[in-house]
Structure formats: structure tokens, C-alpha cells
Design a protein around this motif. Structure first.
Motif, PDB file in Angstrom:
ATOM      1  N   LYS A   1       0.801  -1.224   0.000  1.00  0.00           N
ATOM      2  CA  LYS A   1       0.000   0.000   0.000  1.00  0.00           C
ATOM      3  C   LYS A   1       0.838   1.281   0.000  1.00  0.00           C
ATOM      4  O   LYS A   1       0.520   2.227  -0.751  1.00  0.00           O
ATOM      5  CB  LYS A   1      -0.964  -0.001   1.187  1.00  0.00           C
ATOM      6  CG  LYS A   1      -2.055   1.076   1.094  1.00  0.00           C
ATOM      7  CD  LYS A   1      -3.070   0.910   2.206  1.00  0.00           C
ATOM      8  CE  LYS A   1      -4.251   1.846   1.997  1.00  0.00           C
ATOM      9  NZ  LYS A   1      -3.871   3.268   1.904  1.00  0.00           N
ATOM     10  N   PRO A   2       1.911   1.387   0.803  1.00  0.00           N
ATOM     11  CA  PRO A   2       2.710   2.624   0.759  1.00  0.00           C
ATOM     12  C   PRO A   2       3.304   2.896  -0.620  1.00  0.00           C
ATOM     13  O   PRO A   2       3.390   4.064  -1.040  1.00  0.00           O
ATOM     14  CB  PRO A   2       3.813   2.378   1.790  1.00  0.00           C
ATOM     15  CG  PRO A   2       3.223   1.384   2.730  1.00  0.00           C
ATOM     16  CD  PRO A   2       2.390   0.489   1.873  1.00  0.00           C
ATOM     17  N   LEU A   3       3.712   1.853  -1.336  1.00  0.00           N
ATOM     18  CA  LEU A   3       4.249   2.032  -2.684  1.00  0.00           C
ATOM     19  C   LEU A   3       3.158   2.524  -3.633  1.00  0.00           C
ATOM     20  O   LEU A   3       3.367   3.443  -4.434  1.00  0.00           O
ATOM     21  CB  LEU A   3       4.831   0.718  -3.196  1.00  0.00           C
ATOM     22  CG  LEU A   3       6.066   0.181  -2.463  1.00  0.00           C
ATOM     23  CD1 LEU A   3       6.418  -1.226  -2.960  1.00  0.00           C
ATOM     24  CD2 LEU A   3       7.263   1.110  -2.653  1.00  0.00           C
ATOM     25  N   VAL A   4       1.992   1.900  -3.542  1.00  0.00           N
ATOM     26  CA  VAL A   4       0.872   2.286  -4.406  1.00  0.00           C
ATOM     27  C   VAL A   4       0.418   3.704  -4.088  1.00  0.00           C
ATOM     28  O   VAL A   4       0.164   4.507  -4.997  1.00  0.00           O
ATOM     29  CB  VAL A   4      -0.299   1.290  -4.241  1.00  0.00           C
ATOM     30  CG1 VAL A   4      -1.512   1.738  -5.050  1.00  0.00           C
ATOM     31  CG2 VAL A   4       0.131  -0.113  -4.670  1.00  0.00           C
ATOM     32  N   ASP A   5       0.310   4.025  -2.812  1.00  0.00           N
ATOM     33  CA  ASP A   5      -0.109   5.379  -2.404  1.00  0.00           C
ATOM     34  C   ASP A   5       0.870   6.442  -2.872  1.00  0.00           C
ATOM     35  O   ASP A   5       0.493   7.608  -3.040  1.00  0.00           O
ATOM     36  CB  ASP A   5      -0.258   5.454  -0.880  1.00  0.00           C
ATOM     37  CG  ASP A   5      -1.475   4.692  -0.375  1.00  0.00           C
ATOM     38  OD1 ASP A   5      -2.327   4.322  -1.201  1.00  0.00           O
ATOM     39  OD2 ASP A   5      -1.557   4.451   0.854  1.00  0.00           O
ATOM     40  N   ASN A   6       2.130   6.060  -3.086  1.00  0.00           N
ATOM     41  CA  ASN A   6       3.134   7.011  -3.570  1.00  0.00           C
ATOM     42  C   ASN A   6       3.275   6.985  -5.093  1.00  0.00           C
ATOM     43  O   ASN A   6       4.232   7.527  -5.636  1.00  0.00           O
ATOM     44  CB  ASN A   6       4.486   6.729  -2.912  1.00  0.00           C
ATOM     45  CG  ASN A   6       4.632   7.453  -1.584  1.00  0.00           C
ATOM     46  OD1 ASN A   6       4.809   8.664  -1.536  1.00  0.00           O
ATOM     47  ND2 ASN A   6       4.519   6.705  -0.497  1.00  0.00           N
ATOM     48  N   GLY A   7       2.339   6.333  -5.765  1.00  0.00           N
ATOM     49  CA  GLY A   7       2.283   6.442  -7.220  1.00  0.00           C
ATOM     50  C   GLY A   7       2.969   5.342  -8.001  1.00  0.00           C
ATOM     51  O   GLY A   7       3.199   5.503  -9.208  1.00  0.00           O
ATOM     52  N   PHE A   8       3.268   4.209  -7.373  1.00  0.00           N
ATOM     53  CA  PHE A   8       3.888   3.100  -8.088  1.00  0.00           C
ATOM     54  C   PHE A   8       2.867   2.009  -8.373  1.00  0.00           C
ATOM     55  O   PHE A   8       2.014   1.705  -7.536  1.00  0.00           O
ATOM     56  CB  PHE A   8       5.048   2.507  -7.274  1.00  0.00           C
ATOM     57  CG  PHE A   8       6.190   3.447  -7.070  1.00  0.00           C
ATOM     58  CD1 PHE A   8       7.150   3.625  -8.062  1.00  0.00           C
ATOM     59  CD2 PHE A   8       6.310   4.175  -5.894  1.00  0.00           C
ATOM     60  CE1 PHE A   8       8.208   4.502  -7.875  1.00  0.00           C
ATOM     61  CE2 PHE A   8       7.361   5.057  -5.699  1.00  0.00           C
ATOM     62  CZ  PHE A   8       8.313   5.226  -6.691  1.00  0.00           C
TER      63      PHE A   8
END
Length: 289
Positions: A106-113
Motif C-alpha cells: 500500500k505505501p508504494l501504491v499510495d506514492n504512485g507506483f
């Protein structure tokens, strides 16, 4: 004179019985030591779970890949809410499954990845039993699917390996150097043998851990990374990591060719993504520039 001799013999026998009993107790009660003695790689290296946790707060697509006649694996592609900065092929550690590792995604996705994750055979909904060669086969098929599903994105491709997944990430990158734009290793093992020596240090287990040739040699991170040319590499290793000693990360970094960056952290094992999200985001962006 005879009494002291009898006493010594009796004492030695009692000591032998106690040591043998203790060894049998450890062997019977500790499944991992039992797996080490039996050289049972499935029980020794892998900690899969089939319990699925909800992923409702993430936008993702799930797909089933047929690896072999009797083996189907589940893969997940997670989409950010905005245009993706890069596509990440995430190779997780040896425990749990994708749904239970949501805090790593989730942190990666939330940062646009955009993030692709695979449940190897025996993990999550995927059937079969995890093995050393089987995991590599699953990872290679999943990577081909990842490339196919992201081929029209026109953004950089990053392979991100954590813990045991670092071994597979290095091997995969080595074999696909024209298709990978960056490699990230977080608390990566050096090899299967390093996992054994780091986790079974008791003196009575030395005979089972000394010989590297007793363990799989098909993919060895510290060896394979030396054959990766021109791809930017970020090696992350925590000084507090109790699962993978700090020097393992240093050794992998030293074996790697430029361009490369070493990032010393101070978290528990593979906690970089959830605990150092902002710093990691900046380093990933810099890595793919």
C-alpha cells in the motif's frame, strides 16, 4: 582405585544420555531443526499461509497463471490512483502471502507506483508445495506476465526483492538485463546457505550447516549480482536486522557493479517500506532518473 574409575564411567554415561536426550528433544520439538537434519527444503526455507486478508482499500486485478499441469499461481497487479511513476515487480520474503503483506504494498501504491506481487506455489490461493526450483519457475512466469501487462505503460521497470525474495530478484534481473531499469534489495539473503548459517548457529548443528554444497546453488545473490551490468542498484540493509546480519547487505553491495547505492537503515527486518516510506519514495524516484 576402582571406585573412582566406576564413578568416572558412570558420569560419562549419564552425560552421554543427557546430551542424547536433549538432542532428541530438540529434534522432536523444533520443526525447523528437524527440517535441517532431514534437509527438507520445503519446511526449512518457506513459511506459506493460505489465510487471505481483505484488500478492499486497494485497486487491483487478480490473475491465475498455469505454471505446470497441476500448479496454478495467483498474481496481483495493484494500481495507483494517478499516473504511475514506475512499475515495480515485487518479490516478497518467505512468510505469509500477498494479502498479508498489504503494508508492504500500500505505501508504494499510495506514492504512485504500480506494484505486481506473486503468491508462489503453496502461498495464498496458489496450490502446490514451495520448492527452491519451483519458486524460481513461478517468479519467471510471473515476470513474463508482468512485462506483458505493463508493456504499454512507457515507464521504468523496477525489480524489488526482500529477504529470501532478494535471491530471486537478483537472478531475475541478471537474466533480463535489457528489460529491467533498476534493482532494489531490502534485507536480502546472500544465498540459501547464508540463511542456514545465520539461523542455525548452535554448536551441535555445525555438521549440518558447514557445507555450502549441501544447499541449493541455482541462484546466489552475492554471486549473481556481480554479473549485472549498468543497472542502477539500491541495497538496503538495517543495522538492527536480526534475521539477516548487517554484513550480508554490505557483502552484496561490495560484489555489485556500479551504479549502486548502499542505504543503512535502523528498522527491524524488511520494515523499510512501512516505516521509512518518505525516504524510500525519494530514493526510488532518484534511482529511476
Amino acid at each position: 582405585m576402582k571406585k573412582p574409575i566406576k564413578f568416572i564411567i558412570r558420569s560419562i554415561l549419564i552425560l552421554v544420555i543427557l546430551v542424547t536426550s536433549y538432542g532428541l528433544f530438540i529434534y522432536i520439538s523444533d520443526p525447523y531443526i528437524k527440517a535441517l537434519v532431514q534437509n527438507n527444503e520445503t519446511k526449512l526455507f518457506y513459511r506459506p499461509t493460505s489465510e487471505i486478508e481483505p484488500l478492499d482499500d486497494l485497486n487491483f486485478s487478480e490473475q491465475i497463471l498455469i505454471v505446470e499441469d497441476s500448479i496454478n499461481i495467483h498474481t496481483y497487479l495493484f494500481h495507483p490512483s494517478t499516473k504511475a511513476k514506475a512499475n515495480i515487480f515485487l518479490v516478497r520474503g518467505n512468510s505469509g502471502n500477498t494479502s498479508q503483506g498489504k503494508e508492504l504494498i500500500k505505501p508504494l501504491v499510495d506514492n504512485g507506483f504500480k506494484v505486481y506481487s506473486t503468491d508462489w506455489r503453496g502461498y495464498g490461493k496458489s496450490n502446490g508445495v514451495p520448492t527452491y526450483k519451483g519458486l524460481m519457475k513461478d517468479t519467471e512466469l510471473a515476470f513474463a506476465d508482468f512485462l506483458n501487462r505493463t508493456k504499454n505503460d512507457s515507464i521504468k521497470i523496477m525489480v524489488y526483492g526482500m529477504s529470501l525474495g532478494g535471491l530471486l530478484a537478483v537472478k531475475l534481473t541478471k537474466e533480463n538485463q535489457t528489460k529491467v531499469d533498476a534493482l532494489v534489495l531490502d534485507g536480502s539473503l546472500e544465498s540459501a546457505h547464508s540463511f542456514i548459517t545465520d539461523n542455525f548457529r548452535a554448536f551441535y548443528l555445525k555438521s549440518f550447516t558447514n557445507n555450502a554444497q549441501d544447499y541449493n546453488q541455482d541462484y546466489v545473490a552475492i554471486r549473481d549480482i556481480a554479473e549485472i551490468n549498468n543497472i542502477p542498484k539500491l541495497i538496503i540493509q538495517s543495522a538492527k536486522d536480526r534475521a539477516v546480519p548487517f554484513e550480508r547487505g554490505q557483502n552484496i553491495f561490495n560484489a555489485a557493479k556500479e551504479p549502486k547505492l548502499f542505504w543503512e537503515t535502523n528498522t527491524d527486518h524488511i520494515r523499510t517500506i512501512p516505516e521509512l516510506t518518505e525516504e524510500l519514495n525519494l530514493k526510488l524516484i532518484e534511482l529511476i532518473r
